[in-house]
Scaffold this motif. Structure first.
Motif, PDB file in Angstrom:
ATOM      1  N   ASP A 167     -25.919  36.111 -14.682  1.00 38.50           N
ATOM      2  CA  ASP A 167     -24.638  36.678 -15.097  1.00 38.50           C
ATOM      3  C   ASP A 167     -24.636  36.788 -16.620  1.00 38.50           C
ATOM      4  O   ASP A 167     -24.559  35.777 -17.321  1.00 38.50           O
ATOM      5  N   ALA A 168     -24.731  38.017 -17.125  1.00 44.27           N
ATOM      6  CA  ALA A 168     -24.771  38.227 -18.575  1.00 44.27           C
ATOM      7  C   ALA A 168     -23.483  37.767 -19.244  1.00 44.27           C
ATOM      8  O   ALA A 168     -23.495  37.329 -20.394  1.00 44.27           O
ATOM      9  N   GLY A 169     -22.380  37.840 -18.527  1.00 38.31           N
ATOM     10  CA  GLY A 169     -21.115  37.341 -19.067  1.00 38.31           C
ATOM     11  C   GLY A 169     -21.173  35.846 -19.281  1.00 38.31           C
ATOM     12  O   GLY A 169     -20.786  35.338 -20.338  1.00 38.31           O
ATOM     13  N   GLU A 170     -21.668  35.142 -18.284  1.00 40.06           N
ATOM     14  CA  GLU A 170     -21.793  33.684 -18.378  1.00 40.06           C
ATOM     15  C   GLU A 170     -22.769  33.295 -19.490  1.00 40.06           C
ATOM     16  O   GLU A 170     -22.536  32.339 -20.234  1.00 40.06           O
ATOM     17  N   LEU A 171     -23.843  34.048 -19.620  1.00 35.60           N
ATOM     18  CA  LEU A 171     -24.864  33.760 -20.624  1.00 35.60           C
ATOM     19  C   LEU A 171     -24.374  34.024 -22.039  1.00 35.60           C
ATOM     20  O   LEU A 171     -24.599  33.225 -22.941  1.00 35.60           O
ATOM     21  N   LEU A 172     -23.694  35.142 -22.225  1.00 39.92           N
ATOM     22  CA  LEU A 172     -23.419  35.583 -23.582  1.00 39.92           C
ATOM     23  C   LEU A 172     -21.971  35.982 -23.822  1.00 39.92           C
ATOM     24  O   LEU A 172     -21.277  35.384 -24.630  1.00 39.92           O
ATOM     25  N   TYR A 173     -21.510  36.995 -23.131  1.00 43.41           N
ATOM     26  CA  TYR A 173     -20.223  37.617 -23.466  1.00 43.41           C
ATOM     27  C   TYR A 173     -19.040  36.658 -23.377  1.00 43.41           C
ATOM     28  O   TYR A 173     -18.141  36.714 -24.213  1.00 43.41           O
ATOM     29  N   GLU A 174     -19.019  35.784 -22.378  1.00 45.33           N
ATOM     30  CA  GLU A 174     -17.916  34.825 -22.245  1.00 45.33           C
ATOM     31  C   GLU A 174     -17.943  33.764 -23.335  1.00 45.33           C
ATOM     32  O   GLU A 174     -16.967  33.052 -23.534  1.00 45.33           O
ATOM     33  N   GLN A 175     -19.050  33.652 -24.040  1.00 47.00           N
ATOM     34  CA  GLN A 175     -19.214  32.614 -25.056  1.00 47.00           C
ATOM     35  C   GLN A 175     -18.742  33.071 -26.435  1.00 47.00           C
ATOM     36  O   GLN A 175     -18.619  32.277 -27.348  1.00 47.00           O
ATOM     37  N   VAL A 176     -18.506  34.375 -26.589  1.00 45.47           N
ATOM     38  CA  VAL A 176     -18.045  34.927 -27.861  1.00 45.47           C
ATOM     39  C   VAL A 176     -16.537  34.692 -27.951  1.00 45.47           C
ATOM     40  O   VAL A 176     -15.808  35.011 -27.014  1.00 45.47           O
ATOM     41  N   PRO A 177     -16.049  34.132 -29.053  1.00 47.96           N
ATOM     42  CA  PRO A 177     -14.645  33.710 -29.132  1.00 47.96           C
ATOM     43  C   PRO A 177     -13.615  34.692 -28.579  1.00 47.96           C
ATOM     44  O   PRO A 177     -12.957  34.401 -27.602  1.00 47.96           O
ATOM     45  N   LEU A 178     -13.426  35.860 -29.137  1.00 43.37           N
ATOM     46  CA  LEU A 178     -12.385  36.778 -28.658  1.00 43.37           C
ATOM     47  C   LEU A 178     -12.777  37.477 -27.364  1.00 43.37           C
ATOM     48  O   LEU A 178     -11.985  37.556 -26.423  1.00 43.37           O
ATOM     49  N   LEU A 179     -13.971  37.985 -27.328  1.00 44.26           N
ATOM     50  CA  LEU A 179     -14.455  38.710 -26.154  1.00 44.26           C
ATOM     51  C   LEU A 179     -14.478  37.810 -24.920  1.00 44.26           C
ATOM     52  O   LEU A 179     -14.138  38.238 -23.814  1.00 44.26           O
ATOM     53  N   GLY A 180     -14.844  36.553 -25.101  1.00 43.69           N
ATOM     54  CA  GLY A 180     -14.906  35.608 -23.989  1.00 43.69           C
ATOM     55  C   GLY A 180     -13.565  35.422 -23.308  1.00 43.69           C
ATOM     56  O   GLY A 180     -13.482  35.358 -22.078  1.00 43.69           O
ATOM     57  N   LYS A 181     -12.499  35.339 -24.086  1.00 41.74           N
ATOM     58  CA  LYS A 181     -11.157  35.175 -23.515  1.00 41.74           C
ATOM     59  C   LYS A 181     -10.791  36.373 -22.650  1.00 41.74           C
ATOM     60  O   LYS A 181     -10.246  36.224 -21.561  1.00 41.74           O
ATOM     61  N   VAL A 182     -11.108  37.563 -23.122  1.00 39.20           N
ATOM     62  CA  VAL A 182     -10.802  38.777 -22.370  1.00 39.20           C
ATOM     63  C   VAL A 182     -11.595  38.819 -21.066  1.00 39.20           C
ATOM     64  O   VAL A 182     -11.042  39.115 -19.997  1.00 39.20           O
ATOM     65  N   ILE A 183     -12.865  38.520 -21.118  1.00 41.16           N
ATOM     66  CA  ILE A 183     -13.710  38.556 -19.917  1.00 41.16           C
ATOM     67  C   ILE A 183     -13.264  37.501 -18.909  1.00 41.16           C
ATOM     68  O   ILE A 183     -13.179  37.777 -17.709  1.00 41.16           O
ATOM     69  N   ARG A 184     -12.962  36.291 -19.379  1.00 44.51           N
ATOM     70  CA  ARG A 184     -12.495  35.252 -18.447  1.00 44.51           C
ATOM     71  C   ARG A 184     -11.176  35.652 -17.801  1.00 44.51           C
ATOM     72  O   ARG A 184     -10.960  35.417 -16.610  1.00 44.51           O
ATOM     73  N   LEU A 185     -10.284  36.283 -18.547  1.00 44.93           N
ATOM     74  CA  LEU A 185      -9.019  36.755 -17.998  1.00 44.93           C
ATOM     75  C   LEU A 185      -9.268  37.813 -16.923  1.00 44.93           C
ATOM     76  O   LEU A 185      -8.682  37.762 -15.839  1.00 44.93           O
ATOM     77  N   LEU A 186     -10.151  38.756 -17.206  1.00 41.37           N
ATOM     78  CA  LEU A 186     -10.477  39.788 -16.220  1.00 41.37           C
ATOM     79  C   LEU A 186     -11.083  39.184 -14.957  1.00 41.37           C
ATOM     80  O   LEU A 186     -10.749  39.595 -13.843  1.00 41.37           O
ATOM     81  N   LYS A 187     -11.968  38.222 -15.111  1.00 38.35           N
ATOM     82  CA  LYS A 187     -12.579  37.552 -13.944  1.00 38.35           C
ATOM     83  C   LYS A 187     -11.526  36.854 -13.097  1.00 38.35           C
ATOM     84  O   LYS A 187     -11.570  36.917 -11.866  1.00 38.35           O
ATOM     85  N   ARG A 188     -10.577  36.171 -13.753  1.00 36.92           N
ATOM     86  CA  ARG A 188      -9.513  35.483 -13.000  1.00 36.92           C
ATOM     87  C   ARG A 188      -8.661  36.478 -12.226  1.00 36.92           C
ATOM     88  O   ARG A 188      -8.267  36.228 -11.094  1.00 36.92           O
ATOM     89  N   ARG A 189      -8.386  37.624 -12.825  1.00 35.12           N
ATOM     90  CA  ARG A 189      -7.562  38.642 -12.141  1.00 35.12           C
ATOM     91  C   ARG A 189      -8.284  39.255 -10.960  1.00 35.12           C
ATOM     92  O   ARG A 189      -7.659  39.699 -10.010  1.00 35.12           O
ATOM     93  N   MET A 190      -9.611  39.296 -11.013  1.00 34.78           N
ATOM     94  CA  MET A 190     -10.391  39.881  -9.921  1.00 34.78           C
ATOM     95  C   MET A 190     -10.549  38.898  -8.762  1.00 34.78           C
ATOM     96  O   MET A 190     -10.840  39.325  -7.657  1.00 34.78           O
ATOM     97  N   ASP A 191     -10.380  37.610  -9.013  1.00 33.18           N
ATOM     98  CA  ASP A 191     -10.546  36.602  -7.946  1.00 33.18           C
ATOM     99  C   ASP A 191      -9.420  36.610  -6.967  1.00 33.18           C
ATOM    100  O   ASP A 191      -8.363  36.965  -7.068  1.00 33.18           O
TER     101      ASP A 191
END
Length: 191
Positions: A167-191
């Motif tokens: 999961d590239a998000g788990e590896l990198l994108y979710e770890q970037v301060p601002l971008l990570g918050k957005v990606i985690r929010l999107l993942k929660r909404r998709m669950d």
């Protein structure tokens, strides 16, 4: 790759970029093929001073691909790994569930027969892994744990095609301060 806020992160398999290594070698299953053992041992000891060791497990015409990048050829793979080392402060792998590759039964038990046997390993192998890495500008410099798997094609005992799945998000994108918050929010909404 430049991310929001000017954070520069090299694209590609961050887990191949090593600065600090654990010197403890893990116990590998006795039924693991010699070719997979060589791959695991390489990644346990690979660091910025030893990328030339890649030639011990990869063919000259290797194609390496992961969710972030693709490189072709051993020289390009060596340069790719070398270029990533400054981005990661530590990394460790734990390998799980090895499968393959096939190998002919040795005709004799001599050292020469064993060498021939190992270099004749052919076909497809899978290796799942858990990678723990640290990057000073990701996740506050704390450990990041990523589960993944590698599909390895062997020809004459060396890897000719290597494809990583994670999961590239788990590896990198979710770890970037601002971008990570957005990606985690999107993942929660998709669950």
């Amino acid at each position: 790759m430049t991310l929001p806020g000017g954070l520069l992160i090299s694209s590609g398999p961050l887990f191949h970029c090593l600065d600090v290594r654990s010197t403890v070698m893990q116990s590998l299953p006795p039924e693991m093929s010699p070719a997979l053992v060589r791959v695991c041992r390489l990644y346990e000891k690979l660091d910025k001073t030893s990328t030339e060791l890649l030639k011990s497990v990869y063919s000259d015409d290797v194609v390496f691909r992961d969710p972030l990048h693709e490189v072709q050829g051993l020289e390009a793979l060596n340069q790719y790994f070398s270029g990533l080392y400054t981005n990661v402060s530590s990394i460790d792998f734990v390998f799980h569930h090895p499968l393959g590759p096939t190998r002919p039964e040795p005709a004799a038990t001599s050292h020469e027969a064993q060498d021939t046997w190992e270099s004749a390993e052919q076909g497809l192998a899978w290796l799942s892994w858990t990678m723990t890495y640290r990057h000073p500008r990701l996740n506050g410099g704390s450990d990041i744990v990523v589960e993944g798997a590698s599909r390895l094609e062997f020809r004459h005992g060396k890897i000719c095609r290597h494809r990583d799945f994670f999961d590239a998000g788990e590896l990198l994108y979710e770890q970037v301060p601002l971008l990570g918050k957005v990606i985690r929010l999107l993942k929660r909404r998709m669950d």
